[in-house]
Design a protein around this motif. Structure first.
Motif, mmCIF file in Angstrom:
data_model
loop_
_atom_site.group_PDB
_atom_site.id
_atom_site.type_symbol
_atom_site.label_atom_id
_atom_site.label_comp_id
_atom_site.label_asym_id
_atom_site.label_seq_id
_atom_site.Cartn_x
_atom_site.Cartn_y
_atom_site.Cartn_z
ATOM 1 N N ILE A 100 0.842 -1.290 0.033
ATOM 2 C CA ILE A 100 -0.117 -0.073 -0.054
ATOM 3 C C ILE A 100 1.000 1.120 0.223
ATOM 4 O O ILE A 100 2.133 1.291 0.763
ATOM 5 C CB ILE A 100 -0.893 -0.137 1.300
ATOM 6 C CG1 ILE A 100 -1.843 -1.269 1.245
ATOM 7 C CG2 ILE A 100 -1.667 1.239 1.378
ATOM 8 C CD1 ILE A 100 -2.640 -1.298 2.449
ATOM 9 N N LEU A 101 0.467 2.006 -0.915
ATOM 10 C CA LEU A 101 1.280 3.390 -0.906
ATOM 11 C C LEU A 101 0.161 4.679 -0.412
ATOM 12 O O LEU A 101 -0.920 4.432 -0.810
ATOM 13 C CB LEU A 101 1.737 3.816 -2.208
ATOM 14 C CG LEU A 101 3.174 3.275 -2.842
ATOM 15 C CD1 LEU A 101 3.590 3.966 -4.177
ATOM 16 C CD2 LEU A 101 4.235 3.623 -1.651
ATOM 17 N N ILE A 102 0.720 5.494 0.517
ATOM 18 C CA ILE A 102 0.008 6.620 0.606
ATOM 19 C C ILE A 102 0.609 7.932 0.193
ATOM 20 O O ILE A 102 1.474 8.238 0.293
ATOM 21 C CB ILE A 102 -0.196 6.876 2.183
ATOM 22 C CG1 ILE A 102 -0.909 5.355 2.796
ATOM 23 C CG2 ILE A 102 -1.197 8.082 2.515
ATOM 24 C CD1 ILE A 102 -1.285 5.503 4.154
ATOM 25 N N ALA A 103 -0.150 8.627 -0.881
ATOM 26 C CA ALA A 103 0.576 9.915 -1.448
ATOM 27 C C ALA A 103 -0.006 11.260 -0.819
ATOM 28 O O ALA A 103 -1.546 11.200 -0.925
ATOM 29 C CB ALA A 103 0.503 9.456 -3.093
ATOM 30 N N GLY A 104 0.537 12.023 -0.632
ATOM 31 C CA GLY A 104 0.015 13.106 -0.152
ATOM 32 C C GLY A 104 0.730 14.564 -0.773
ATOM 33 O O GLY A 104 1.606 14.319 -1.860
ATOM 34 N N LEU A 105 0.514 15.498 -0.351
ATOM 35 C CA LEU A 105 1.040 16.837 -0.774
ATOM 36 C C LEU A 105 2.724 17.303 -0.416
ATOM 37 O O LEU A 105 3.361 16.992 -1.202
ATOM 38 C CB LEU A 105 0.294 17.910 -0.550
ATOM 39 C CG LEU A 105 0.522 19.518 -0.893
ATOM 40 C CD1 LEU A 105 0.961 19.585 -2.056
ATOM 41 C CD2 LEU A 105 -0.542 20.431 -0.210
ATOM 42 N N ALA A 106 2.561 17.563 0.823
ATOM 43 C CA ALA A 106 3.893 18.008 1.406
ATOM 44 C C ALA A 106 3.993 17.960 2.580
ATOM 45 O O ALA A 106 2.956 17.881 3.430
ATOM 46 C CB ALA A 106 4.103 19.463 0.736
ATOM 47 N N PRO A 107 5.343 18.213 3.582
ATOM 48 C CA PRO A 107 5.219 18.282 4.648
ATOM 49 C C PRO A 107 4.904 19.469 5.300
ATOM 50 O O PRO A 107 4.719 20.366 4.618
ATOM 51 C CB PRO A 107 6.728 17.949 5.189
ATOM 52 C CG PRO A 107 7.471 18.281 3.879
ATOM 53 C CD PRO A 107 6.613 17.871 2.786
ATOM 54 N N ALA A 108 4.478 19.537 6.401
ATOM 55 C CA ALA A 108 4.050 20.834 7.235
ATOM 56 C C ALA A 108 5.324 21.498 7.918
ATOM 57 O O ALA A 108 6.228 20.898 8.260
ATOM 58 C CB ALA A 108 3.031 20.585 8.331
ATOM 59 N N ALA A 109 5.192 22.829 8.023
ATOM 60 C CA ALA A 109 6.244 23.603 8.281
ATOM 61 C C ALA A 109 6.636 23.373 9.698
ATOM 62 O O ALA A 109 7.967 23.120 10.020
ATOM 63 C CB ALA A 109 5.783 25.045 8.518
ATOM 64 N N HIS A 110 5.610 23.005 10.812
ATOM 65 C CA HIS A 110 6.126 22.688 12.139
ATOM 66 C C HIS A 110 5.835 21.096 12.325
ATOM 67 O O HIS A 110 5.739 20.989 13.505
ATOM 68 C CB HIS A 110 5.306 23.437 12.984
ATOM 69 C CG HIS A 110 5.499 24.932 12.784
ATOM 70 N ND1 HIS A 110 6.923 25.925 13.295
ATOM 71 C CD2 HIS A 110 4.766 26.113 12.124
ATOM 72 C CE1 HIS A 110 6.603 26.831 12.841
ATOM 73 N NE2 HIS A 110 5.516 27.179 12.186
ATOM 74 N N GLY A 111 5.435 20.236 11.219
ATOM 75 C CA GLY A 111 5.325 18.824 11.259
ATOM 76 C C GLY A 111 6.609 18.206 10.795
ATOM 77 O O GLY A 111 7.508 18.298 11.530
ATOM 78 N N GLY A 112 6.570 17.838 9.537
ATOM 79 C CA GLY A 112 7.724 17.020 9.001
ATOM 80 C C GLY A 112 8.883 17.744 9.164
ATOM 81 O O GLY A 112 9.998 17.432 9.271
ATOM 82 N N ASN A 113 8.602 18.912 8.918
ATOM 83 C CA ASN A 113 9.905 19.875 8.687
ATOM 84 C C ASN A 113 10.416 20.104 10.100
ATOM 85 O O ASN A 113 11.741 20.539 10.371
ATOM 86 C CB ASN A 113 9.525 21.541 8.218
ATOM 87 C CG ASN A 113 10.676 22.281 7.861
ATOM 88 O OD1 ASN A 113 11.513 22.119 7.067
ATOM 89 N ND2 ASN A 113 10.653 23.414 8.607
ATOM 90 N N ARG A 114 9.946 19.865 11.099
ATOM 91 C CA ARG A 114 10.523 19.806 12.595
ATOM 92 C C ARG A 114 11.031 18.562 12.993
ATOM 93 O O ARG A 114 11.832 18.355 13.440
ATOM 94 C CB ARG A 114 9.573 20.294 13.414
ATOM 95 C CG ARG A 114 9.826 20.227 15.014
ATOM 96 C CD ARG A 114 8.645 20.620 15.980
ATOM 97 N NE ARG A 114 7.493 20.115 15.650
ATOM 98 C CZ ARG A 114 6.973 18.960 16.508
ATOM 99 N NH1 ARG A 114 7.749 18.488 17.446
ATOM 100 N NH2 ARG A 114 5.848 18.530 16.214
#
Length: 272
Positions: A100-114
């Protein structure tokens, strides 16, 4: 100023230099860095998923995104002022041979970017990982930071754009510059993948474009996006899912049972 990692206590700069010991950092100091779109196209041509992840995580091809992600990493949100920020692109994450692949838009500034892990550290990620655990695709219900012991079961997450964009809106040029990373990771994952869940229309559109660029016959006109809508494209089933944004979850446009149903359907298709 170096700050302690919230899990390990080790001190890190913000943004985090590659190869300095951040949990799950795929890169080393000698990992080649893409400086422009031509470099991305060239460096994406690797047959090793781990090397692709490493090259993604040090990319500097989009000046506006580099400036923004690093500005956020230095300025921080008040509630995370005592933490170092990853401040680099976010590689795909999860099973190396997913079903299974889950495809999204982009990381969040204070989520994945953190945190350094895709879709981790914000409210949308909280919703997504809790659902993955409920349906048996994750070993724990929370994804708080890279290195927290979480792993996905036969599932992988990829984002169309690998840096946190201002206002969550990458430009068409930034989307296209990042596309070779997305396309190559998709190519390396497709042999075992049977179901692909697209979080929101942006992820859906990027996924269909990437499938077409790999030689998969995408119908024309393109099949429409919709929540829980399924389309057989090549050997994979593509499923639409409303994005677990706060706007969607607070208003009830997306509920926990709706998200669980899409994940369970993907599990069924994948034979899990």
């Amino acid at each position: 100023m170096k700050l302690p990692h919230p899990l390990t206590g080790e001190l890190f700069d913000s943004p985090v230099p590659p190869g300095t010991g951040w949990p799950e950092d795929p890169a080393v100091r000698r990992t080649p860095v893409a400086a422009d779109a031509a470099d991305v196209l060239r460096l994406a041509e690797t047959d090793e998923l781990g090397e692709l992840e490493a090259r993604v995580s040090v990319c500097r091809a989009c000046p506006r995104l580099v400036e923004w992600r690093e500005e956020v990493a230095l300025g921080k949100r008040k509630s995370f002022a005592d933490q170092p920020y990853w401040g680099r692109p976010i590689a795909g994450w999860g099973a190396a041979e997913p079903r299974i692949l889950i495809a999204g838009l982009a990381p969040a500034a204070h989520g994945g970017n953190r945190t350094g892990r895709v879709f981790t550290g914000d409210r949308s990620g909280d919703w997504l990982f809790a659902a993955l655990h409920r349906v048996g695709l994750a070993n724990q219900p929370t994804s708080e930071h890279a290195g927290d012991g979480l792993h996905l079961i036969a599932t992988r997450m990829i984002a169309a754009v690998r840096c946190a964009p201002p206002a969550n809106k990458p430009t068409p040029t930034e989307r296209d510059t990042c596309a070779p990373w997305f396309r190559r990771e998709l190519q390396l994952s497709l042999p075992t993948t049977q179901a692909i869940i697209c979080l929101g229309k942006f992820g859906y559109d990027a996924l269909l474009t990437a499938l077409a660029s790999t030689g998969v016959a995408v119908p024309k006109p393109r099949p429409p996006f919709g929540h829980a809508v399924e389309h057989q494209i090549g050997h994979v089933t593509v499923l639409g899912c409303y994005h677990p944004s706060q706007q969607n979850t607070f208003t009830g446009k997306l509920t926990a049972p709706m998200l669980d149903a899409v994940l369970n359907r993907a599990k069924s298709i994948a034979g899990l």
